[in-house]
Design a protein around this motif. Sequence first.
Motif, short mmCIF file in Angstrom:
data_model
loop_
_atom_site.label_atom_id
_atom_site.label_comp_id
_atom_site.label_asym_id
_atom_site.label_seq_id
_atom_site.Cartn_x
_atom_site.Cartn_y
_atom_site.Cartn_z
N GLY B 78 64.51 -32.35 -159.81
CA GLY B 78 65.27 -31.89 -158.65
C GLY B 78 65.15 -30.40 -158.40
N GLU B 79 65.29 -30.03 -157.13
CA GLU B 79 65.16 -28.63 -156.71
C GLU B 79 66.18 -27.73 -157.41
N THR B 80 67.32 -28.29 -157.77
CA THR B 80 68.36 -27.47 -158.42
C THR B 80 67.93 -27.01 -159.83
N SER B 81 66.84 -27.59 -160.34
CA SER B 81 66.34 -27.15 -161.65
C SER B 81 65.41 -25.94 -161.52
N LYS B 82 65.04 -25.61 -160.29
CA LYS B 82 64.06 -24.53 -160.11
C LYS B 82 64.74 -23.17 -160.23
N THR B 83 65.21 -22.88 -161.44
CA THR B 83 66.01 -21.68 -161.66
C THR B 83 65.44 -20.84 -162.80
N ARG B 84 65.96 -19.62 -162.89
CA ARG B 84 65.58 -18.75 -164.00
C ARG B 84 66.04 -19.37 -165.32
N LYS B 85 67.15 -20.10 -165.26
CA LYS B 85 67.68 -20.73 -166.48
C LYS B 85 66.70 -21.77 -167.02
N THR B 86 66.18 -22.63 -166.14
CA THR B 86 65.21 -23.64 -166.60
C THR B 86 63.96 -22.96 -167.15
N LYS B 87 63.53 -21.90 -166.45
CA LYS B 87 62.36 -21.15 -166.93
C LYS B 87 62.61 -20.66 -168.36
N GLU B 88 63.79 -20.12 -168.56
CA GLU B 88 64.18 -19.60 -169.87
C GLU B 88 64.19 -20.71 -170.94
N LEU B 89 64.73 -21.86 -170.57
CA LEU B 89 64.79 -22.97 -171.53
C LEU B 89 63.38 -23.44 -171.89
N LEU B 90 62.50 -23.50 -170.90
CA LEU B 90 61.12 -23.91 -171.16
C LEU B 90 60.43 -22.90 -172.08
#
Lengths: 370, 370
Positions: B78-90
């Motif tokens: 989902g588009e709501t995952s396209k965040t700096r937070k998800t980037k950081e988790l990855l």
Amino acid sequence: MSTFNVELKKVVDDSYEIEIGFGLEEKLISDIKDGLVGNISKFAVITDSIVKDLYAVDILNKLKKSGYYAELFVFEAGETSKTRKTKELLEDAMLSKGYRRDCCIVAVGGGVVTDLAGFVAGTYGRGVPFINYATTVLAAADAAVGGKTAVDTPLATNLIGMFNQPEKVYLDIAAWKTLPARQISSGLAETIKHSCIASKSLFDYLDEHMNEILGIDKKACEYIANENCRIKYEVVMKDEKESGLREVLNLGHTVGRAIETVSNYRLLHGEAVSIGLTAEVKLAYKLGYVTEEQRNSVVSLLKKACLPTDIPDYIDREELVKKLYTDKKVRNGQLRFVIQNGIGDVVEFKDGVFAVEIEEKTAREIIYDM
Amino acid sequence: MSTFNVELKKVVDDSYEIEIGFGLEEKLISDIKDGLVGNISKFAVITDSIVKDLYAVDILNKLKKSGYYAELFVFEAGETSKTRKTKELLEDAMLSKGYRRDCCIVAVGGGVVTDLAGFVAGTYGRGVPFINYATTVLAAADAAVGGKTAVDTPLATNLIGMFNQPEKVYLDIAAWKTLPARQISSGLAETIKHSCIASKSLFDYLDEHMNEILGIDKKACEYIANENCRIKYEVVMKDEKESGLREVLNLGHTVGRAIETVSNYRLLHGEAVSIGLTAEVKLAYKLGYVTEEQRNSVVSLLKKACLPTDIPDYIDREELVKKLYTDKKVRNGQLRFVIQNGIGDVVEFKDGVFAVEIEEKTAREIIYDM
């Protein structure tokens, strides 16, 4: 099945100028007026809580007085601020002030500020121009040339970042006078590293003029600032993407970066590098690439610069050995070190290969011996 | 005061190939074996929670079976995952699995996956190579050409990111068959946009073959995939950094992006763009650049693709008008729009200028009228 070719070959010119001098605020403003960043009229001045009142507010006011739109963005001083979180806070602050893609970032401060602000600039609106106004000895040696920007993460230092070249760099040596003595010494570690890698004459100069340098003598400091740029440029220019040659700049950093992290930043970057340089010159001695006398003169110069050359007692040796594996040079799980070759040179192990695999046992011996 | 010149002029070749076909997993593996990313042997497969079991696990297993080290990194679809937070988790997940700079990222999924994974790749270890394996109609139209990567923030969509070109792109049309009908329609909005900007013949083809396309007819889908690449490439190639011409790709996006955000992602990207295209073709009609008939045929084609052309009731019109100002094209606080010129062309207002300032009043009228 069909294919479509996207041809994206082009000439990129990332060239820029480094201005070295005493008090360069006015020069910065006049350069901007003269079109340094085209017709951009919005500036985001990024700085830390220490440099803010010393230089950044002054630059901010000069920008405003010249008719530019400018705002100050301040974060807490210190290496622990060099995080994705601080980057995010700066971005959100800039967004909320309405900064879009038509702005320029001015980084005012030391290596943490320039690393962080350069990274913010690289991803803000997919890239806006930035200017580095460097106020520390370390930034002059480390951040002026190379375009390396990055943040630290809990698991590794400087591993999240990008190569991003500034529009111009200002090395304000007058600003060194407001640095605590410990910061000046710390900054000199990179200069000593440069001399070990590439210049026996710079090494000798440092050895002879250390007192003038520590006292921020204009002539001596301008000389070493220039030499730092020259050496780093020669290395970086030949290898902008850090594939081989550029790894020589990592001398002292394999152990240094690890100590810095394990110390939880109790040690300043340059202090950690100084201990790293000591460890690594001992490794070079062990491998037969430097003589005992050369080894001693490296350690002696570091001491002359008031830098530590022993691993502090509070550092857990085993944790340090483990931390070595987070180094960027690690390949296929093997530790790799740059090895100095006498003073003023490094060992080229194969064509274009300047780092060599070292057994964990060997690294551990040196670390436990310090 | 002295200056030092850092000369960094060089030829950069970011060219890559787009492979278009039905079921390209084996081709991906054979390309890697044939040296697509040199001798890299570590792969990080990034995907979302939906695509994971459909395609990513399969690609992961094929990589492993071919002797490569590979791990899967999954985030919530989902588009709501396209965040700096998800980037950081990855990033943290990759760091904890020991990935350093000698790895390659394989993005398997739609636009969110390729945008996010491409951005992760761009800043991981200051840049590692990445491959896009695109499984959606939208990614085929939008993400295959251009090198745009980004994340969203609370204050703006796609404003934090970078230009980063992949090593290769695979457009697997077979994968479109597993898309929900709503996703297929959403993906077609960008294709319709491309036809409005640059190709009356593609517009007519879409109008005649919409049923085959919605049924994922191989020939029709390969045709539009190729046309999408061609049109986007022609625009992007002439303007890789989005200074002028590339803004034409923003048709429908000034209003579309704003609606997408205000809807809090209840609307899919393409659905929002479809409403945006409708709003903006009405603007073009109002300004006299399209006829009533042309305006109606654009709206009719969007409807044929089962796309919405009205602003939903739950969208606060005033909030939408305000949100327009977060658009990247805004300059000096003024809204700027790309305007289509009939069908298959856009208005060039000045040499190389394809966006024009529009009064807030005019934009508000259109929005309140829908």
